[in-house]
Scaffold this motif. Structure first.
Motif, PDB file in Angstrom:
ATOM      1  N   SER A  21       0.839  -1.201   0.000  1.00 23.68           N
ATOM      2  CA  SER A  21       0.000   0.000   0.000  1.00 23.68           C
ATOM      3  C   SER A  21       0.870   1.245   0.000  1.00 23.68           C
ATOM      4  O   SER A  21       2.042   1.194   0.372  1.00 23.68           O
ATOM      5  CB  SER A  21      -0.894   0.015   1.237  1.00 23.68           C
ATOM      6  N   ASN A  39      -3.500  -0.918  -1.417  1.00 24.31           N
ATOM      7  CA  ASN A  39      -4.299   0.301  -1.313  1.00 24.31           C
ATOM      8  C   ASN A  39      -3.532   1.564  -1.693  1.00 24.31           C
ATOM      9  O   ASN A  39      -2.316   1.638  -1.521  1.00 24.31           O
ATOM     10  CB  ASN A  39      -4.823   0.452   0.110  1.00 24.31           C
ATOM     11  N   VAL A  40      -4.285   2.571  -2.168  1.00 24.90           N
ATOM     12  CA  VAL A  40      -3.732   3.898  -2.453  1.00 24.90           C
ATOM     13  C   VAL A  40      -4.513   4.902  -1.619  1.00 24.90           C
ATOM     14  O   VAL A  40      -5.734   4.979  -1.718  1.00 24.90           O
ATOM     15  CB  VAL A  40      -3.854   4.268  -3.949  1.00 24.90           C
ATOM     16  N   LEU A  46      -6.368  14.186  -5.739  1.00 26.98           N
ATOM     17  CA  LEU A  46      -6.003  13.228  -6.785  1.00 26.98           C
ATOM     18  C   LEU A  46      -6.516  13.757  -8.118  1.00 26.98           C
ATOM     19  O   LEU A  46      -7.713  13.804  -8.359  1.00 26.98           O
ATOM     20  CB  LEU A  46      -6.604  11.849  -6.504  1.00 26.98           C
ATOM     21  N   ALA A  50      -4.581   6.835 -10.247  1.00 31.95           N
ATOM     22  CA  ALA A  50      -4.374   5.954  -9.098  1.00 31.95           C
ATOM     23  C   ALA A  50      -4.805   4.553  -9.511  1.00 31.95           C
ATOM     24  O   ALA A  50      -5.920   4.361  -9.978  1.00 31.95           O
ATOM     25  CB  ALA A  50      -5.170   6.425  -7.896  1.00 31.95           C
ATOM     26  N   HIS A  51      -3.905   3.588  -9.343  1.00 35.49           N
ATOM     27  CA  HIS A  51      -4.206   2.192  -9.667  1.00 35.49           C
ATOM     28  C   HIS A  51      -3.910   1.355  -8.429  1.00 35.49           C
ATOM     29  O   HIS A  51      -2.761   1.094  -8.102  1.00 35.49           O
ATOM     30  CB  HIS A  51      -3.355   1.728 -10.847  1.00 35.49           C
ATOM     31  N   ALA A  52      -4.965   0.961  -7.723  1.00 35.44           N
ATOM     32  CA  ALA A  52      -4.834   0.113  -6.536  1.00 35.44           C
ATOM     33  C   ALA A  52      -5.046  -1.341  -6.944  1.00 35.44           C
ATOM     34  O   ALA A  52      -5.718  -1.618  -7.944  1.00 35.44           O
ATOM     35  CB  ALA A  52      -5.857   0.518  -5.481  1.00 35.44           C
ATOM     36  N   ILE A  62      -9.118   2.800  -2.821  1.00 33.45           N
ATOM     37  CA  ILE A  62      -8.488   4.102  -3.020  1.00 33.45           C
ATOM     38  C   ILE A  62      -9.247   5.067  -2.124  1.00 33.45           C
ATOM     39  O   ILE A  62     -10.476   5.092  -2.140  1.00 33.45           O
ATOM     40  CB  ILE A  62      -8.584   4.571  -4.491  1.00 33.45           C
ATOM     41  N   LEU A  72      -9.991   5.992 -12.721  1.00 33.12           N
ATOM     42  CA  LEU A  72      -9.577   5.231 -11.538  1.00 33.12           C
ATOM     43  C   LEU A  72      -9.430   3.776 -11.934  1.00 33.12           C
ATOM     44  O   LEU A  72     -10.180   3.278 -12.778  1.00 33.12           O
ATOM     45  CB  LEU A  72     -10.629   5.349 -10.435  1.00 33.12           C
ATOM     46  N   ILE A  74      -8.869  -0.202 -10.145  1.00 31.75           N
ATOM     47  CA  ILE A  74      -8.667  -1.154  -9.058  1.00 31.75           C
ATOM     48  C   ILE A  74      -8.611  -2.517  -9.711  1.00 31.75           C
ATOM     49  O   ILE A  74      -9.540  -2.907 -10.424  1.00 31.75           O
ATOM     50  CB  ILE A  74      -9.774  -1.097  -7.993  1.00 31.75           C
TER      51      ILE A  74
END
Length: 104
Positions: A21, A39-40, A46, A50-52, A62, A72, A74
């Motif tokens: 994370s 996790n992000v 943001l 963001a790539h969780a 996220i 976004l 995930i």
């Protein structure tokens, strides 16, 4: 998982990738990327990517103070955000439910 902390904002062209994370204490500006196996968390705005759950973890989340991004990710799920339809949101929690990215 192991958590990495990054103090400061990310500018366009910058990229951070971690196995576990990550907590960004600053903004992620447009053109910057944050990629995490888990996790992000962004304590700031943001605007970039963001790539969780980048290695297939659909349980990853996220969380951001202010969401002003256009996309976004995930795991292998992507959600495009139309800036004209969605306003800038604060204190946002993003997760996967029924193979769709939900924003609360």
């Amino acid at each position: 998982s192991e958590t990495t902390f990054h103090k400061g904002s990310l500018r366009s062209g910058q990229r951070i990738e971690v196995e576990g994370s990550i907590v960004i204490m600053g903004d992620v500006n447009s053109g910057a990327e944050v990629i995490a196996g888990d996790n992000v968390i962004v304590i700031g705005t943001l605007r970039g990517l963001a790539h969780a759950g980048a290695k297939g973890n659909k349980e990853a989340i996220i969380a951001v103070s202010t969401l002003d991004a256009v996309q976004l990710r995930i795991s292998n799920i992507v959600r495009e955000i139309d800036r004209e339809e969605e306003e800038i949101r604060e204190h946002v929690y993003i997760y996967v439910k029924d193979d769709k990215i939900e924003i609360e």
